[in-house]
Motif scaffolding. Structure first.
Motif, mmCIF file in Angstrom:
data_model
loop_
_atom_site.group_PDB
_atom_site.id
_atom_site.type_symbol
_atom_site.label_atom_id
_atom_site.label_comp_id
_atom_site.label_asym_id
_atom_site.label_seq_id
_atom_site.Cartn_x
_atom_site.Cartn_y
_atom_site.Cartn_z
ATOM 1 N N MET A 20 -34.683 11.316 -15.128
ATOM 2 C CA MET A 20 -33.901 12.427 -15.667
ATOM 3 C C MET A 20 -34.422 13.769 -15.164
ATOM 4 N N VAL A 21 -35.747 13.917 -15.096
ATOM 5 C CA VAL A 21 -36.344 15.217 -14.808
ATOM 6 C C VAL A 21 -36.392 15.529 -13.320
ATOM 7 N N LEU A 22 -36.885 14.595 -12.495
ATOM 8 C CA LEU A 22 -37.119 14.883 -11.080
ATOM 9 C C LEU A 22 -35.851 15.276 -10.327
ATOM 10 N N PRO A 23 -34.714 14.562 -10.480
ATOM 11 C CA PRO A 23 -33.496 15.015 -9.790
ATOM 12 C C PRO A 23 -33.063 16.416 -10.216
ATOM 13 N N LEU A 25 -26.219 10.684 -9.312
ATOM 14 C CA LEU A 25 -26.337 9.292 -9.744
ATOM 15 C C LEU A 25 -27.240 8.497 -8.817
ATOM 16 N N TYR A 26 -27.068 8.655 -7.508
ATOM 17 C CA TYR A 26 -27.873 7.883 -6.557
ATOM 18 C C TYR A 26 -29.323 8.361 -6.536
ATOM 19 N N VAL A 27 -29.524 9.681 -6.619
ATOM 20 C CA VAL A 27 -30.898 10.198 -6.607
ATOM 21 C C VAL A 27 -31.645 9.754 -7.857
ATOM 22 N N SER A 28 -31.012 9.884 -9.021
ATOM 23 C CA SER A 28 -31.674 9.487 -10.258
ATOM 24 C C SER A 28 -31.916 7.983 -10.310
ATOM 25 N N THR A 29 -30.984 7.207 -9.789
ATOM 26 C CA THR A 29 -31.182 5.760 -9.761
ATOM 27 C C THR A 29 -32.332 5.389 -8.835
ATOM 28 N N ALA A 30 -32.445 6.078 -7.702
ATOM 29 C CA ALA A 30 -33.556 5.817 -6.786
ATOM 30 C C ALA A 30 -34.895 6.132 -7.443
ATOM 31 N N VAL A 31 -34.954 7.243 -8.191
ATOM 32 C CA VAL A 31 -36.189 7.595 -8.901
ATOM 33 C C VAL A 31 -36.508 6.546 -9.961
ATOM 34 N N LEU A 32 -35.486 6.078 -10.673
ATOM 35 C CA LEU A 32 -35.694 5.043 -11.681
ATOM 36 C C LEU A 32 -36.220 3.760 -11.048
ATOM 37 N N GLY A 33 -35.659 3.384 -9.907
ATOM 38 C CA GLY A 33 -36.120 2.178 -9.240
ATOM 39 C C GLY A 33 -37.543 2.289 -8.712
ATOM 40 N N LEU A 34 -37.918 3.479 -8.232
ATOM 41 C CA LEU A 34 -39.259 3.674 -7.669
ATOM 42 C C LEU A 34 -40.333 3.834 -8.739
ATOM 43 N N THR A 35 -39.992 4.488 -9.836
ATOM 44 C CA THR A 35 -41.004 4.792 -10.856
ATOM 45 C C THR A 35 -40.911 3.891 -12.082
ATOM 46 N N GLY A 36 -39.740 3.354 -12.351
ATOM 47 C CA GLY A 36 -39.543 2.584 -13.574
ATOM 48 C C GLY A 36 -39.521 3.443 -14.823
ATOM 49 N N ALA A 66 -19.427 17.795 2.418
ATOM 50 C CA ALA A 66 -19.441 16.367 2.116
ATOM 51 C C ALA A 66 -20.329 16.081 0.916
ATOM 52 N N LEU A 67 -21.505 16.703 0.902
ATOM 53 C CA LEU A 67 -22.416 16.517 -0.225
ATOM 54 C C LEU A 67 -21.828 17.084 -1.508
ATOM 55 N N LEU A 68 -21.117 18.201 -1.397
ATOM 56 C CA LEU A 68 -20.474 18.796 -2.563
ATOM 57 C C LEU A 68 -19.369 17.890 -3.093
ATOM 58 N N ALA A 69 -18.587 17.289 -2.203
ATOM 59 C CA ALA A 69 -17.527 16.371 -2.624
ATOM 60 C C ALA A 69 -18.103 15.133 -3.306
ATOM 61 N N LEU A 70 -19.248 14.657 -2.809
ATOM 62 C CA LEU A 70 -19.885 13.498 -3.434
ATOM 63 C C LEU A 70 -20.554 13.868 -4.745
ATOM 64 N N SER A 71 -20.889 15.151 -4.907
ATOM 65 C CA SER A 71 -21.516 15.599 -6.153
ATOM 66 C C SER A 71 -20.486 15.754 -7.258
ATOM 67 N N TYR A 117 -17.543 6.964 -9.835
ATOM 68 C CA TYR A 117 -18.299 8.082 -10.390
ATOM 69 C C TYR A 117 -18.922 8.924 -9.281
ATOM 70 N N HIS A 118 -19.193 10.198 -9.609
ATOM 71 C CA HIS A 118 -19.815 11.132 -8.665
ATOM 72 C C HIS A 118 -21.166 10.585 -8.195
ATOM 73 N N LYS A 119 -21.449 10.746 -6.910
ATOM 74 C CA LYS A 119 -22.536 9.985 -6.301
ATOM 75 C C LYS A 119 -23.889 10.697 -6.233
ATOM 76 N N THR A 120 -23.941 11.974 -5.926
ATOM 77 C CA THR A 120 -25.205 12.606 -5.534
ATOM 78 C C THR A 120 -26.284 12.459 -6.592
#
Length: 289
Positions: free
Chosen positions: A122-125, A105-116, A210-215, A100-103
């Motif tokens: 969903m909103v911050l990314p 997904l990884y940012v939102s997962t990091a926010v979920l892990g930090l904030t719970g 590179a970031l666009l390809a990962l997005s 799956y596309h990374k950018t």
């Protein structure tokens, strides 16, 4: 609320009315002004979903949350770049983390892990991506208009966030990966205009692509067309300066590869053994009834 919109509108008018004198005082004042307006405008655009509980119904349903949960579970299992989810596909596992596309997904997962908080994830990314897209449009229009008509730069950024394509992506379809790539596209056109107008190869195009390809890989492929056209026009217009492009091109390309390959190689390896068209993120309807 009406009061919030009135205050926001007043602040934006003050920023725009005082921009001419501020721009004359500092070389990068325009960038800070665009960033401030972009932060404020992105907040206004997201206010309808921030003000209510939950998340509006969209075409992707709860799939974004399930993807975040799957990647977060693999992170907690000690896999910084997961290639397999042990929880998806009804416990049979899934190569979704690798494919799956990374950018986003990884940012939102990091926010979920930090904030719970799923809502924050969903909103911050989305907010950060909107600010990036707004600023990218300002840079693009600054190049297109040769530094004139400052008021059109943030107007273009505001229009981008309210465009039908952008709104449909994040609000109606839930296509957050595609929205992430869309917010990077103005930066691609800004780079093209820098090359054509100034004859300068900006080194950041490598990490950007590179970031666009990962997005979103498909949009990254389409973005190669304006890059190729810009290079062709640049060679014609700046024939005597093209020798100066090799070093920044190599350095930028190397930086892009360093950013992309650790995430792209597992994707390429997994794609050889999986049928992406047969992946299911949700339970079949007959099992959900």
């Amino acid at each position: 609320s009406p009061a919030f919109y009135a205050v926001a509108t007043s602040l934006m008018r003050q920023l725009l009315s005082g921009s001419r004198s501020i721009l004359c005082e500092s070389r990068y004042a325009w960038a800070w002004i665009c960033l401030a307006i972009g932060c404020l405008w992105s907040l206004i655009v997201l206010t309808p979903v921030i003000a209510q509980t939950g998340w509006p119904y969209n075409h992707d349903g709860t799939a974004p949350v399930l993807r975040m949960a799957a990647v977060l579970g693999q992170w907690k299992a000690g896999q910084p770049i997961p290639v397999w989810s042990t929880a998806q596909q009804f416990g049979y596992g899934s190569p979704m983390p690798a494919l799956y596309h990374k950018t986003h997904l990884y940012v939102s997962t990091a926010v979920l892990g930090l904030t719970g908080s799923v809502k924050a994830a969903m909103v911050l990314p989305l907010y950060l991506l909107m600010v990036v897209g707004f600023c990218g449009m300002c840079v693009c229009l600054r190049q297109a208009l040769a530094g004139r008509h400052f008021w059109l730069w943030p107007l273009g950024g505001a229009t981008l966030l309210l465009s039908n394509y952008a709104t449909t992506d994040w609000l109606v379809r839930g296509a957050f990966a595609e929205f992430a790539a869309l917010m990077l596209i103005p930066w691609v056109f800004a780079w093209c205009l820098i090359l054509i107008n100034e004859g300068r190869w900006a080194i950041w195009v490598g990490p950007l692509m590179a970031l666009l390809a990962l997005s979103h890989a498909a949009l990254a492929i389409f973005a190669l067309l304006p890059l190729a056209l810009a290079c062709g026009l640049g060679v014609v217009r700046w024939r005597g300066l093209t020798s100066r492009w090799f070093k920044p091109a190599l350095l930028g390309g190397f930086g892009g590869l360093l950013l992309m390959l650790p995430l792209l190689l597992p994707m390429l390896a997994a794609s050889r053994f999986n049928r992406v068209d047969r992946l299911t993120m949700l339970a079949p309807r007959d099992k959900m009834a």
